[in-house]
Design a protein around this motif. Structure first.
Motif, short mmCIF file in Angstrom:
data_model
loop_
_atom_site.label_atom_id
_atom_site.label_comp_id
_atom_site.label_asym_id
_atom_site.label_seq_id
_atom_site.Cartn_x
_atom_site.Cartn_y
_atom_site.Cartn_z
N PRO A 66 0.82 -1.21 0.00
CA PRO A 66 0.00 0.00 0.00
C PRO A 66 0.85 1.26 0.00
O PRO A 66 2.02 1.24 0.43
N ILE A 67 0.27 2.34 -0.46
CA ILE A 67 0.95 3.63 -0.40
C ILE A 67 0.27 4.50 0.65
O ILE A 67 -0.58 4.04 1.40
N SER A 68 0.65 5.76 0.70
CA SER A 68 0.07 6.71 1.64
C SER A 68 0.09 8.09 1.01
O SER A 68 0.63 8.28 -0.09
N VAL A 69 -0.47 9.06 1.71
CA VAL A 69 -0.47 10.43 1.20
C VAL A 69 0.95 10.93 0.99
O VAL A 69 1.22 11.69 0.05
N ASP A 70 1.89 10.51 1.84
CA ASP A 70 3.27 10.99 1.69
C ASP A 70 3.92 10.45 0.42
O ASP A 70 4.65 11.17 -0.25
N SER A 100 -4.31 2.48 -0.63
CA SER A 100 -3.60 3.49 0.16
C SER A 100 -4.15 3.50 1.57
O SER A 100 -5.30 3.11 1.81
N SER A 101 -3.33 3.93 2.52
CA SER A 101 -3.86 4.23 3.84
C SER A 101 -4.68 5.51 3.75
O SER A 101 -4.48 6.33 2.84
N MET A 102 -5.62 5.68 4.66
CA MET A 102 -6.37 6.93 4.69
C MET A 102 -5.45 8.07 5.12
O MET A 102 -4.35 7.84 5.63
N VAL A 137 -6.30 4.86 -3.93
CA VAL A 137 -5.30 5.90 -4.14
C VAL A 137 -5.92 7.27 -4.43
O VAL A 137 -5.36 8.30 -4.06
N ALA A 138 -7.08 7.29 -5.08
CA ALA A 138 -7.71 8.58 -5.38
C ALA A 138 -8.14 9.31 -4.12
O ALA A 138 -8.33 10.53 -4.14
N TYR A 139 -8.26 8.57 -3.00
CA TYR A 139 -8.70 9.17 -1.74
C TYR A 139 -7.58 9.18 -0.71
O TYR A 139 -7.84 9.30 0.49
N ALA A 140 -6.34 9.09 -1.18
CA ALA A 140 -5.20 9.13 -0.26
C ALA A 140 -5.14 10.44 0.51
O ALA A 140 -4.68 10.48 1.66
N LEU A 141 -5.60 11.53 -0.10
CA LEU A 141 -5.59 12.83 0.55
C LEU A 141 -6.87 13.09 1.34
O LEU A 141 -7.03 14.16 1.92
#
Length: 361
Positions: A66-70, A100-102, A137-141
Motif C-alpha cells: 500500500p501507499i500513503s499520502v506521503d 492506500s492508507s487513509m 489511491v484517489a482518496y489518499a488525501l
C-alpha cells in the motif's frame, strides 16, 4: 445511506479483502529502486529477486504494497515523464492494487473514535482497525464529494455515490498523468523545518531524558487530538440522546481541555498505546529526534516520518533508508512491536524479510 456511510462501507469491504495479505510498505527510495529494476536499468541480483518476490506475492494474493499520502505527494515531485513519475505510478498500480492508507488526520480521528467507542461499548462493538484504515489511491488525501445545492437530496446522493465509485476504481497512473508538474500537491516544509529546529535548539537543555522528550512531544500532540475527541464525544452523546448538546464557548473549551487530559493520560499507559498507535508512534519518532540533540530536522523528514508511521502501525514490513531505520529502532521504544513490523534498509535484508513473509504463508 449517506455518502459518508457509503464511503465507510467500501473501505470496510476493502479492508476485509486485504486481511489475508501481508502489508509491505515501501518508502519512495524503494519504489525508485524497483522502478529502475523493472525498467532494466538496475540489474543487481538482490533488486531483481526483491521485485520478483514482491510480484509473486501480490499475484498469489499473499502480499500488497500500500501507499500513503506521503508517497502520493513525493511522487508529484518526480518529473512527469514515461520513465520517471509515470513508470513509478504503473509499478505502484501493480504492487499496491490501488490501495492506500487513509489520510493522517482521518486515521488519527478513526483511532480516537474507535478507542472511545471501545471504552464505552467494549471491543466487540467496534471494527478492527485493519478493516477501517485502507482506501483507494484517489482518496489518499481524504474523501471529497461534489455538492450541488440545486439538486434534490436524493439526486445529489446518487451523483455523489457514482462519483465516489468512479474514482474508487481509478488507477494511480491515470491520476498522476494529469498533474503536470505536481506543484498543487506539494507542501512547503521549509519554514516549518526552520521553526522546529529553532524551537528545539532553544529548549534542548531542558530535556533530561528520552522519556522526558516523549512527554513533551505527547503534550503537544494532544492539543490537536483534544478537539477531535471532544467532537466525537458530542457526536456520541447526540446519538444516544437524539439531541446534540449546545455548548457555550467556555463549555466547549472545558470539554476540549478535558479530552486533551484524557488522551494524554491514556497514551501514557503502555496498555493503551496499541489502540492509539498513530499518536504513540508519531510522538516516539519526534521524541527520538528531540533527544538526539545534534540532529537537525530536514525538509524531507516530514514525509519520511509519515512513511514510518503508517508502516509501523499497520504494516508487516517497512523498507526504507538507513538513517530512518536507525532512528526508529535505536531508542529501545519497541516501535516494531506495535504491529510486528520488520524494518529493513539494505536490499539484502529487505529480500530476507519479503521471503520470510511469503514463507509464513
Amino acid at each position: 445511506m449517506t455518502i459518508e456511510q457509503h464511503s465507510r462501507a467500501r473501505k470496510i469491504e476493502l479492508g476485509q479483502k486485504l486481511l489475508s495479505r501481508r502489508k509491505v510498505y515501501l518508502d519512495t527510495r524503494y519504489w525508485i529502486i524497483l522502478r529502475e529494476t523493472a525498467a532494466g536499468r538496475r540489474t543487481d541480483a538482490a533488486s531483481l529477486k526483491l521485485l520478483h518476490f514482491l510480484r509473486r506475492g501480490v499475484n498469489a494474493g499473499r502480499l500488497v504494497c500500500p501507499i500513503s499520502v506521503d508517497l502520493f505527494m513525493e511522487l508529484s515531485k518526480q518529473a512527469n515523464t514515461p520513465t520517471r513519475r509515470q513508470a513509478t505510478a504503473r509499478l505502484v498500480d501493480e504492487l499496491s492494487l490501488g490501495v492506500s492508507s487513509m489520510d493522517p488526520q482521518s486515521l488519527l480521528a478513526t483511532e480516537t473514535h474507535r478507542f472511545l467507542s471501545a471504552a464505552l461499548h467494549g471491543q466487540e462493538a467496534v471494527h478492527p482497525m485493519q478493516e477501517l484504515i485502507w482506501t483507494k489511491v484517489a482518496y489518499a488525501l481524504g474523501d471529497m464529494h461534489p455538492t450541488f445545492d440545486e439538486l434534490p437530496p436524493e439526486d445529489q446522493l446518487e451523483l455523489q455515490k457514482r462519483t465516489f465509485d468512479y474514482f474508487w476504481e481509478m488507477r494511480l497512473s491515470a491520476l498522476v498523468a494529469g498533474m503536470d508538474d505536481g506543484a498543487e500537491l506539494r507542501r512547503d516544509y521549509a519554514e516549518l523545518t526552520k521553526d522546529t529546529n529553532a524551537r528545539n535548539q532553544e529548549h534542548r537543555d531542558e530535556l533530561r531524558s528520552y522519556e522526558n522528550a516523549y512527554d513533551v512531544e505527547l503534550r503537544g500532540a494532544v492539543e490537536v487530538v483534544g478537539e477531535t475527541a471532544a467532537d466525537i464525544i458530542a457526536e456520541m452523546e447526540a446519538r444516544m440522546t437524539g439531541v446534540r448538546p449546545i455548548q457555550s464557548p467556555e463549555q466547549h473549551a472545558a470539554s476540549v481541555n478535558m479530552c486533551r487530559n484524557l488522551v494524554y493520560h491514556a497514551v501514557k499507559q503502555p496498555e493503551n498505546r496499541t489502540s492509539m498507535r498513530t499518536l504513540h508512534v508519531k510522538t516516539s519518532i519526534h521524541a527520538a529526534m528531540r533527544w538526539d540533540k545534534e540532529r537537525q530536522f530536514k525538509v524531507n523528514d516530514w514525509h519520511d516520518f509519515g512513511h514510518a508511521t503508517i508502516a509501523l502501525t499497520y504494516c508487516d514490513a517497512f523498507l526504507t533508508e538507513g538513517p530512518l531505520h536507525h532512528l526508529i529502532t535505536s531508542r529501545g521504544s519497541e516501535l516494531e512491536a506495535i504491529n510486528g513490523c520488520r524494518v529493513a534498509s539494505s536490499i539484502d535484508d529487505a529480500l530476507t524479510i519479503v521471503r520470510g513473509l511469503l514463507a509464513d504463508g
